[in-house]
Design an enzyme around this catalytic site. Structure first.
Site, PDB file in Angstrom:
ATOM      1  N   LYS A  23     -18.062 -23.981  -0.993  1.00  0.00           N
ATOM      2  CA  LYS A  23     -18.003 -24.014   0.467  1.00  0.00           C
ATOM      3  C   LYS A  23     -17.640 -25.399   0.985  1.00  0.00           C
ATOM      4  O   LYS A  23     -16.803 -25.535   1.889  1.00  0.00           O
ATOM      5  CB  LYS A  23     -19.343 -23.564   1.060  1.00  0.00           C
ATOM      6  CG  LYS A  23     -19.302 -23.433   2.580  1.00  0.00           C
ATOM      7  CD  LYS A  23     -20.483 -22.674   3.145  1.00  0.00           C
ATOM      8  CE  LYS A  23     -21.720 -23.528   3.185  1.00  0.00           C
ATOM      9  NZ  LYS A  23     -22.739 -22.990   4.124  1.00  0.00           N
ATOM     10  N   SER A  24     -18.241 -26.441   0.411  1.00  0.00           N
ATOM     11  CA  SER A  24     -17.970 -27.804   0.866  1.00  0.00           C
ATOM     12  C   SER A  24     -16.495 -28.165   0.710  1.00  0.00           C
ATOM     13  O   SER A  24     -15.880 -28.743   1.614  1.00  0.00           O
ATOM     14  CB  SER A  24     -18.830 -28.806   0.081  1.00  0.00           C
ATOM     15  OG  SER A  24     -20.194 -28.618   0.327  1.00  0.00           O
ATOM     16  N   ARG A  28     -13.424 -28.718   3.662  1.00  0.00           N
ATOM     17  CA  ARG A  28     -12.652 -29.955   3.687  1.00  0.00           C
ATOM     18  C   ARG A  28     -11.170 -29.709   3.437  1.00  0.00           C
ATOM     19  O   ARG A  28     -10.321 -30.374   4.039  1.00  0.00           O
ATOM     20  CB  ARG A  28     -13.234 -30.939   2.665  1.00  0.00           C
ATOM     21  CG  ARG A  28     -14.577 -31.523   3.112  1.00  0.00           C
ATOM     22  CD  ARG A  28     -15.342 -32.154   1.954  1.00  0.00           C
ATOM     23  NE  ARG A  28     -16.535 -32.875   2.392  1.00  0.00           N
ATOM     24  CZ  ARG A  28     -17.679 -32.292   2.740  1.00  0.00           C
ATOM     25  NH1 ARG A  28     -17.784 -30.968   2.700  1.00  0.00           N
ATOM     26  NH2 ARG A  28     -18.721 -33.020   3.128  1.00  0.00           N
ATOM     27  N   SER A 167     -26.453 -38.725   3.937  1.00  0.00           N
ATOM     28  CA  SER A 167     -25.957 -37.433   4.412  1.00  0.00           C
ATOM     29  C   SER A 167     -24.454 -37.378   4.237  1.00  0.00           C
ATOM     30  O   SER A 167     -23.721 -38.197   4.812  1.00  0.00           O
ATOM     31  CB  SER A 167     -26.311 -37.234   5.889  1.00  0.00           C
ATOM     32  OG  SER A 167     -25.576 -36.165   6.450  1.00  0.00           O
ATOM     33  N   GLN A 169     -22.526 -35.173   5.444  1.00  0.00           N
ATOM     34  CA  GLN A 169     -21.906 -34.787   6.707  1.00  0.00           C
ATOM     35  C   GLN A 169     -21.720 -35.989   7.623  1.00  0.00           C
ATOM     36  O   GLN A 169     -20.654 -36.164   8.225  1.00  0.00           O
ATOM     37  CB  GLN A 169     -22.736 -33.707   7.382  1.00  0.00           C
ATOM     38  CG  GLN A 169     -22.759 -32.396   6.609  1.00  0.00           C
ATOM     39  CD  GLN A 169     -23.632 -31.344   7.261  1.00  0.00           C
ATOM     40  OE1 GLN A 169     -24.160 -31.534   8.347  1.00  0.00           O
ATOM     41  NE2 GLN A 169     -23.794 -30.216   6.589  1.00  0.00           N
ATOM     42  N   ASP A 318     -29.551 -28.376  -0.919  1.00  0.00           N
ATOM     43  CA  ASP A 318     -29.268 -26.960  -0.664  1.00  0.00           C
ATOM     44  C   ASP A 318     -29.868 -26.040  -1.719  1.00  0.00           C
ATOM     45  O   ASP A 318     -30.079 -24.849  -1.460  1.00  0.00           O
ATOM     46  CB  ASP A 318     -27.757 -26.722  -0.584  1.00  0.00           C
ATOM     47  CG  ASP A 318     -27.160 -27.254   0.708  1.00  0.00           C
ATOM     48  OD1 ASP A 318     -27.912 -27.417   1.683  1.00  0.00           O
ATOM     49  OD2 ASP A 318     -25.944 -27.518   0.737  1.00  0.00           O
ATOM     50  N   ARG A 390     -29.806 -19.157   2.405  1.00  0.00           N
ATOM     51  CA  ARG A 390     -30.380 -19.635   1.144  1.00  0.00           C
ATOM     52  C   ARG A 390     -31.814 -19.135   0.946  1.00  0.00           C
ATOM     53  O   ARG A 390     -32.231 -18.893  -0.191  1.00  0.00           O
ATOM     54  CB  ARG A 390     -30.297 -21.159   1.067  1.00  0.00           C
ATOM     55  CG  ARG A 390     -28.844 -21.641   1.119  1.00  0.00           C
ATOM     56  CD  ARG A 390     -28.648 -23.020   0.565  1.00  0.00           C
ATOM     57  NE  ARG A 390     -27.299 -23.494   0.852  1.00  0.00           N
ATOM     58  CZ  ARG A 390     -26.214 -23.179   0.141  1.00  0.00           C
ATOM     59  NH1 ARG A 390     -26.322 -22.384  -0.904  1.00  0.00           N
ATOM     60  NH2 ARG A 390     -25.024 -23.652   0.480  1.00  0.00           N
TER      61      ARG A 390
END
Length: 433
Positions: A23-24, A28, A167, A169, A318, A390
């Site tokens: 997903k990350s 991107r 972080s 993000q 996560d 999750r």
């Protein structure tokens, strides 16, 4: 409200080649295509709600997107366009925070919103430093919550930002803003968080240097003088998604799983190493390394014992809900600390994990920054997912040793659309409304 029931499972051996794409990296890949002036080719893009929302935003900013079964071709606009409508990030904090950084240096007006859960998550950690360099960002709760209204500034000031938290993000948003600043910029964090942004942008030709300085991880960014090279990438499987099935093999007696084509980025496999430390048999087999190291992970059941987790938290934040399930069946006490960030995820994951484990007969207590779990015998229970993908998937995996019902499971679609299909290969799955 939809629910899923799973029955207690027997032993299993399974090779999984279709774990959800990362997903990350999917987020991107779509975003970074806007930094080139040539088409980017993305294979194995994650077609989940969060990443598809990101793709829709890329379209709204002027890109042309051609989709086929195997790949996505993104043709960037000559310059990012001011959208005619609100940009909906759905449930994705990654989407909202990174787009703030990407758009901070673009001339135009942009409104970012999301679902009811995302609209309650803190955005000041990104908005505040971006405001300090010239971007205009406002929103609810004094600019801390979405919807966020952003007016970009093509004259962003150079900056040296010391983030109080590690972080990915926050770091990524500021790196993206730095690419359009008037001069060289630096971002540092107390620990190394996920580094996909640095790796991918360097691979596209960005002048980004990373190093440790005075006990902090530092990223130095030289602003763009020309468009970046386009991406040509096949997205590997997501280790955060794969980890659910790693836990499944670790807790189900006489079980084994082979997880194929996973990113083996060191900032993404820490949870597997903790599982290994708890006693599970975990083997990593690297096969290639371009933008990211990629390979297979093999997990075999073994007796588990308690563990203390307080370091490298950004590398497994996560995976902590799924890891809590392994802790719940392990022999002895497990403790998680320095994980306060869990409280501002899609749910308050500290409270959700602890309260749901208690429903299952496990002794657990909250700390402000984590929890303590005393391993024991899991009992079947009716679990509230808290609207968090999750939490939902973690307690469905817990059902392998006791049976379980998990309510409000639509959230799973945000990251792992084929999770229930894969789960049904090892246990009976009953779905209902």
């Amino acid at each position: 409200m939809s629910y899923v029931k799973v029955e207690k499972a027997s032993s299993f051996e399974l090779t999984i080649s279709d774990i959800a794409p990362d997903k990350s990296i999917s987020h991107r890949s779509a975003m970074f295509s806007l930094l080139s002036d040539e088409p980017s080719q993305i294979e194995n893009f994650l077609r989940a709600e969060d990443t598809l929302n990101t793709l829709e935003i890329v379209k709204a900013l002027g890109a042309q997107v051609e989709e086929s079964d195997e790949k996505i071709l993104i043709k960037p606009p000559k310059q990012i366009q001011e959208p005619k409508d609100v940009l909906d990030c759905g449930n994705s904090g990654t989407g909202m925070r990174l787009f703030c950084g990407l758009l901070a240096g673009i001339n135009g007006f942009f409104v970012l919103t999301g679902d009811k859960y995302l609209r309650e998550r803190p955005m000041a950690r990104v908005a505040k430093p971006l405001r300090s360099i010239g971007a205009k960002i406002d929103g609810r709760d004094n600019g801390n919550k979405a919807p966020l209204a952003l007016r970009g500034n093509t004259d962003l000031e150079p900056f040296d930002y010391e983030s109080p938290i590690a972080s990915a993000q926050v770091k990524s948003a500021l790196i993206l803003a730095a690419l359009r600043a008037k001069g060289e910029c630096s971002i540092s964090e107390p620990e190394l968080s996920r580094d996909h942004t640095e790796r991918m942008l360097q691979g596209m030709g960005a002048n980004i240097d990373t190093h440790w300085s005075h006990g902090r991880y530092r990223v130095d960014v030289v602003p763009l003088t020309k468009p970046l090279e386009p991406l040509k990438i096949r997205i590997p499987a997501d280790p955060s998604s794969a980890f659910f099935f790693a836990v499944a093999a670790a807790i189900a007696p006489r079980s084994k799983v082979v997880l194929e084509n996973i990113t083996l980025n060191p900032t993404r496999i820490e949870a597997f190493k903790v599982l290994q430390k708890m006693g599970a048999d975990v083997v990593f087999l690297e096969k290639e390394n371009k933008y990211e190291p990629i390979g297979d992970i093999i997990v075999t059941h073994n007796s588990l014992h308690g563990v203390e987790v307080s370091e490298n938290i950004p590398w497994l934040i996560d995976e902590l809900p799924a890891l809590a399930i392994a802790m719940a069946v392990a022999d002895g006490r497990s403790i998680v600390r320095n994980a306060k960030e869990l409280r501002v995820k899609e749910s308050d994951r500290i409270t959700c994990v602890v309260e749901n484990l208690k429903k299952c007969g496990i002794q657990a207590q909250e700390f402000e920054d984590g929890y303590e779990i005393i391993g024991g015998e899991l009992h079947s229970a009716a679990i509230d997912s808290c609207g968090d993908h999750r939490i939902a998937m973690s307690f469905l995996i817990a059902g392998l040793v006791s049976g379980m019902e998990v309510r409000d499971i639509e959230c799973i679609k945000t990251s792992f659309p084929n999770f229930l299909d894969l789960l049904s290969q090892i246990v009976k799955v009953e779905r209902g409304d």
